[in-house]
Motif scaffolding. Structure first.
Motif, PDB file in Angstrom:
ATOM      1  N   MET A   1       0.851  -1.198   0.000  1.00  0.00           N
ATOM      2  CA  MET A   1       0.000   0.000   0.000  1.00  0.00           C
ATOM      3  C   MET A   1       0.885   1.245   0.000  1.00  0.00           C
ATOM      4  O   MET A   1       1.848   1.322   0.753  1.00  0.00           O
ATOM      5  N   TYR A   2       0.570   2.179  -0.909  1.00  0.00           N
ATOM      6  CA  TYR A   2       1.376   3.394  -0.982  1.00  0.00           C
ATOM      7  C   TYR A   2       1.063   4.304   0.192  1.00  0.00           C
ATOM      8  O   TYR A   2       0.020   4.190   0.836  1.00  0.00           O
ATOM      9  N   LYS A   3       1.971   5.242   0.434  1.00  0.00           N
ATOM     10  CA  LYS A   3       1.823   6.161   1.559  1.00  0.00           C
ATOM     11  C   LYS A   3       1.770   7.599   1.045  1.00  0.00           C
ATOM     12  O   LYS A   3       2.566   7.992   0.201  1.00  0.00           O
ATOM     13  N   ILE A   4       0.825   8.364   1.528  1.00  0.00           N
ATOM     14  CA  ILE A   4       0.695   9.770   1.159  1.00  0.00           C
ATOM     15  C   ILE A   4       1.564  10.593   2.102  1.00  0.00           C
ATOM     16  O   ILE A   4       1.350  10.611   3.314  1.00  0.00           O
ATOM     17  N   GLU A   5       2.553  11.259   1.525  1.00  0.00           N
ATOM     18  CA  GLU A   5       3.447  12.083   2.328  1.00  0.00           C
ATOM     19  C   GLU A   5       2.751  13.374   2.753  1.00  0.00           C
ATOM     20  O   GLU A   5       1.946  13.938   2.011  1.00  0.00           O
ATOM     21  N   LYS A   6       3.087  13.845   3.937  1.00  0.00           N
ATOM     22  CA  LYS A   6       2.445  15.040   4.471  1.00  0.00           C
ATOM     23  C   LYS A   6       2.791  16.297   3.675  1.00  0.00           C
ATOM     24  O   LYS A   6       1.995  17.231   3.584  1.00  0.00           O
ATOM     25  N   ASP A   7       3.995  16.307   3.095  1.00  0.00           N
ATOM     26  CA  ASP A   7       4.419  17.528   2.405  1.00  0.00           C
ATOM     27  C   ASP A   7       3.870  17.641   0.979  1.00  0.00           C
ATOM     28  O   ASP A   7       4.180  18.588   0.262  1.00  0.00           O
ATOM     29  N   ILE A   8       3.040  16.647   0.553  1.00  0.00           N
ATOM     30  CA  ILE A   8       2.501  16.691  -0.810  1.00  0.00           C
ATOM     31  C   ILE A   8       1.619  17.912  -1.021  1.00  0.00           C
ATOM     32  O   ILE A   8       1.565  18.487  -2.107  1.00  0.00           O
ATOM     33  N   VAL A   9       0.922  18.327   0.037  1.00  0.00           N
ATOM     34  CA  VAL A   9       0.041  19.489  -0.071  1.00  0.00           C
ATOM     35  C   VAL A   9       0.846  20.746  -0.377  1.00  0.00           C
ATOM     36  O   VAL A   9       0.502  21.533  -1.262  1.00  0.00           O
ATOM     37  N   SER A  10       1.936  20.919   0.345  1.00  0.00           N
ATOM     38  CA  SER A  10       2.761  22.106   0.129  1.00  0.00           C
ATOM     39  C   SER A  10       3.416  22.079  -1.245  1.00  0.00           C
ATOM     40  O   SER A  10       3.575  23.120  -1.895  1.00  0.00           O
ATOM     41  N   LYS A  11       3.780  20.877  -1.726  1.00  0.00           N
ATOM     42  CA  LYS A  11       4.385  20.761  -3.054  1.00  0.00           C
ATOM     43  C   LYS A  11       3.392  21.166  -4.143  1.00  0.00           C
ATOM     44  O   LYS A  11       3.713  21.938  -5.046  1.00  0.00           O
ATOM     45  N   VAL A  12       2.168  20.603  -4.042  1.00  0.00           N
ATOM     46  CA  VAL A  12       1.141  20.925  -5.033  1.00  0.00           C
ATOM     47  C   VAL A  12       0.771  22.400  -4.959  1.00  0.00           C
ATOM     48  O   VAL A  12       0.579  23.070  -5.992  1.00  0.00           O
ATOM     49  N   ASP A  13       0.686  22.913  -3.736  1.00  0.00           N
ATOM     50  CA  ASP A  13       0.345  24.320  -3.553  1.00  0.00           C
ATOM     51  C   ASP A  13       1.380  25.223  -4.211  1.00  0.00           C
ATOM     52  O   ASP A  13       1.040  26.210  -4.873  1.00  0.00           O
ATOM     53  N   LYS A  14       2.646  24.872  -4.068  1.00  0.00           N
ATOM     54  CA  LYS A  14       3.728  25.670  -4.648  1.00  0.00           C
ATOM     55  C   LYS A  14       3.696  25.607  -6.181  1.00  0.00           C
ATOM     56  O   LYS A  14       3.775  26.626  -6.864  1.00  0.00           O
ATOM     57  N   ILE A  15       3.550  24.370  -6.705  1.00  0.00           N
ATOM     58  CA  ILE A  15       3.539  24.192  -8.167  1.00  0.00           C
ATOM     59  C   ILE A  15       2.351  24.911  -8.797  1.00  0.00           C
ATOM     60  O   ILE A  15       2.495  25.674  -9.756  1.00  0.00           O
ATOM     61  N   LEU A  16       1.162  24.664  -8.242  1.00  0.00           N
ATOM     62  CA  LEU A  16      -0.033  25.281  -8.817  1.00  0.00           C
ATOM     63  C   LEU A  16      -0.046  26.787  -8.617  1.00  0.00           C
ATOM     64  O   LEU A  16      -0.566  27.528  -9.462  1.00  0.00           O
ATOM     65  N   GLY A  17       0.516  27.236  -7.510  1.00  0.00           N
ATOM     66  CA  GLY A  17       0.598  28.674  -7.280  1.00  0.00           C
ATOM     67  C   GLY A  17       1.393  29.346  -8.385  1.00  0.00           C
ATOM     68  O   GLY A  17       0.993  30.389  -8.915  1.00  0.00           O
ATOM     69  N   GLU A  18       2.525  28.731  -8.752  1.00  0.00           N
ATOM     70  CA  GLU A  18       3.368  29.289  -9.812  1.00  0.00           C
ATOM     71  C   GLU A  18       2.700  29.160 -11.180  1.00  0.00           C
ATOM     72  O   GLU A  18       2.710  30.097 -11.983  1.00  0.00           O
ATOM     73  N   GLU A  19       2.110  27.974 -11.443  1.00  0.00           N
ATOM     74  CA  GLU A  19       1.510  27.731 -12.754  1.00  0.00           C
ATOM     75  C   GLU A  19       0.248  28.558 -12.974  1.00  0.00           C
ATOM     76  O   GLU A  19       0.042  29.112 -14.053  1.00  0.00           O
ATOM     77  N   VAL A  20      -0.601  28.632 -11.969  1.00  0.00           N
ATOM     78  CA  VAL A  20      -1.835  29.410 -12.105  1.00  0.00           C
ATOM     79  C   VAL A  20      -1.512  30.888 -12.285  1.00  0.00           C
ATOM     80  O   VAL A  20      -2.174  31.591 -13.059  1.00  0.00           O
ATOM     81  N   ASP A  21      -0.484  31.366 -11.602  1.00  0.00           N
ATOM     82  CA  ASP A  21      -0.078  32.760 -11.768  1.00  0.00           C
ATOM     83  C   ASP A  21       0.395  33.009 -13.200  1.00  0.00           C
ATOM     84  O   ASP A  21       0.047  34.026 -13.821  1.00  0.00           O
ATOM     85  N   ARG A  22       1.168  32.053 -13.738  1.00  0.00           N
ATOM     86  CA  ARG A  22       1.653  32.174 -15.117  1.00  0.00           C
ATOM     87  C   ARG A  22       0.484  32.103 -16.109  1.00  0.00           C
ATOM     88  O   ARG A  22       0.410  32.876 -17.063  1.00  0.00           O
ATOM     89  N   ILE A  23      -0.430  31.168 -15.858  1.00  0.00           N
ATOM     90  CA  ILE A  23      -1.604  31.014 -16.726  1.00  0.00           C
ATOM     91  C   ILE A  23      -2.479  32.260 -16.673  1.00  0.00           C
ATOM     92  O   ILE A  23      -2.998  32.719 -17.703  1.00  0.00           O
ATOM     93  N   ASP A  24      -2.635  32.812 -15.488  1.00  0.00           N
ATOM     94  CA  ASP A  24      -3.460  34.008 -15.321  1.00  0.00           C
ATOM     95  C   ASP A  24      -2.916  35.167 -16.154  1.00  0.00           C
ATOM     96  O   ASP A  24      -3.683  35.893 -16.803  1.00  0.00           O
ATOM     97  N   LYS A  25      -1.604  35.317 -16.168  1.00  0.00           N
ATOM     98  CA  LYS A  25      -0.992  36.387 -16.956  1.00  0.00           C
ATOM     99  C   LYS A  25      -1.203  36.153 -18.450  1.00  0.00           C
ATOM    100  O   LYS A  25      -1.504  37.083 -19.203  1.00  0.00           O
ATOM    101  N   GLN A  26      -1.053  34.884 -18.881  1.00  0.00           N
ATOM    102  CA  GLN A  26      -1.238  34.560 -20.298  1.00  0.00           C
ATOM    103  C   GLN A  26      -2.682  34.780 -20.736  1.00  0.00           C
ATOM    104  O   GLN A  26      -2.948  35.343 -21.806  1.00  0.00           O
ATOM    105  N   LEU A  27      -3.619  34.336 -19.894  1.00  0.00           N
ATOM    106  CA  LEU A  27      -5.035  34.495 -20.232  1.00  0.00           C
ATOM    107  C   LEU A  27      -5.459  35.958 -20.207  1.00  0.00           C
ATOM    108  O   LEU A  27      -6.331  36.375 -20.977  1.00  0.00           O
ATOM    109  N   SER A  28      -4.846  36.732 -19.327  1.00  0.00           N
ATOM    110  CA  SER A  28      -5.155  38.157 -19.256  1.00  0.00           C
ATOM    111  C   SER A  28      -4.768  38.840 -20.563  1.00  0.00           C
ATOM    112  O   SER A  28      -5.519  39.680 -21.091  1.00  0.00           O
ATOM    113  N   ILE A  29      -3.608  38.453 -21.098  1.00  0.00           N
ATOM    114  CA  ILE A  29      -3.160  39.009 -22.380  1.00  0.00           C
ATOM    115  C   ILE A  29      -4.107  38.585 -23.496  1.00  0.00           C
ATOM    116  O   ILE A  29      -4.520  39.396 -24.331  1.00  0.00           O
ATOM    117  N   LYS A  30      -4.471  37.284 -23.503  1.00  0.00           N
ATOM    118  CA  LYS A  30      -5.376  36.782 -24.539  1.00  0.00           C
ATOM    119  C   LYS A  30      -6.744  37.443 -24.453  1.00  0.00           C
ATOM    120  O   LYS A  30      -7.389  37.699 -25.476  1.00  0.00           O
TER     121      LYS A  30
END
Length: 220
Positions: free
Chosen positions: A1-30
């Motif tokens: 059985m796999y194990k869910i690491e506690k820091d996965i939330v912070s990792k996803v939060d960091k990645i999506l925070g950066e990506e959504v910010d980048r996407i938001d800027k691109q969509l704003s231009i479009k």
């Protein structure tokens, strides 16, 4: 059985925070580009309609002025979407460009120049074909005006021109994904041509009968 690491939330939060910010800027231009597209395409459609109206009213100088302005607006439209090809190949732009093609083609025909080539316009294939399809209806309007002024021979030339456009467009057998709306416009053009032909033949026969009666009366 796999194990869910506690820091996965912070990792996803960091990645999506950066990506959504980048996407938001691109969509704003479009979105800004999209607003510009809406404005310029509305102007192209409006001016194309006014140009066609001026042609039917015999105001050729006014039609030419509108066409000169339209050429500039089409160039402006191309510049707006140069870095956004995903927005260029859309129904909004196709509709505006097809109106432009119809207007320019009608003007070119009455000036005895034929119709513009696709390479000259530097636009996608679909709006070029759509504009030519709509052109048949405008040629019918001119043909009817010719008939009202007893210019049957010129109306017959226009009928021949309408059929030429129709048969050329009908020869393109491709799915709607490649030539959106073309089949419908070809079907509409066929009905327009049939109605116009029936009307011209009826009037021509009446003229012939009138001449025959006059000749007969003149001999009696």
């Amino acid at each position: 059985m796999y194990k869910i690491e506690k820091d996965i939330v912070s990792k996803v939060d960091k990645i999506l925070g950066e990506e959504v910010d980048r996407i938001d800027k691109q969509l704003s231009i479009k979105d800004e580009v999209r607003e510009k597209i809406i404005r310029i395409t509305r102007e192209i459609i409006r001016d194309s309609s006014n140009c066609v109206s001026n042609i039917h009213l015999g105001r050729i100088d006014e039609a030419k002025q509108l066409l000169d302005s339209l050429r500039d607006k089409v160039v402006e439209l191309k510049n707006i979407v140069r870095d956004h090809p995903d927005l260029y190949y859309s129904g909004t732009i196709y509709n505006a460009l097809s109106e432009y093609v119809e207007c320019l083609s009608l003007y070119s025909i009455i000036m005895g120049e034929g119709v513009p080539r696709l390479s000259e316009l530097d636009i996608p294939i679909p709006p070029y074909l759509q504009g030519l399809g709509d052109l048949v209806g405008e040629l019918r309007r001119i043909a009817l005006e010719m008939l009202r002024n007893d210019r049957v021979d010129e109306a017959l030339v226009l009928l021949d021109l309408m059929e030429t456009i129709y048969y050329k467009l009908r020869s393109l057998h491709y799915p709607d994904a490649l030539t959106p709306g073309l089949r419908h416009k070809v079907d509409v053009a066929r009905r327009i041509i049939e109605d116009t032909k029936a009307l011209i033949i009826d009037i021509a026969n009446r003229r012939k009968l009138e001449r025959t009666l006059k000749e007969y009366i003149g001999k009696t």
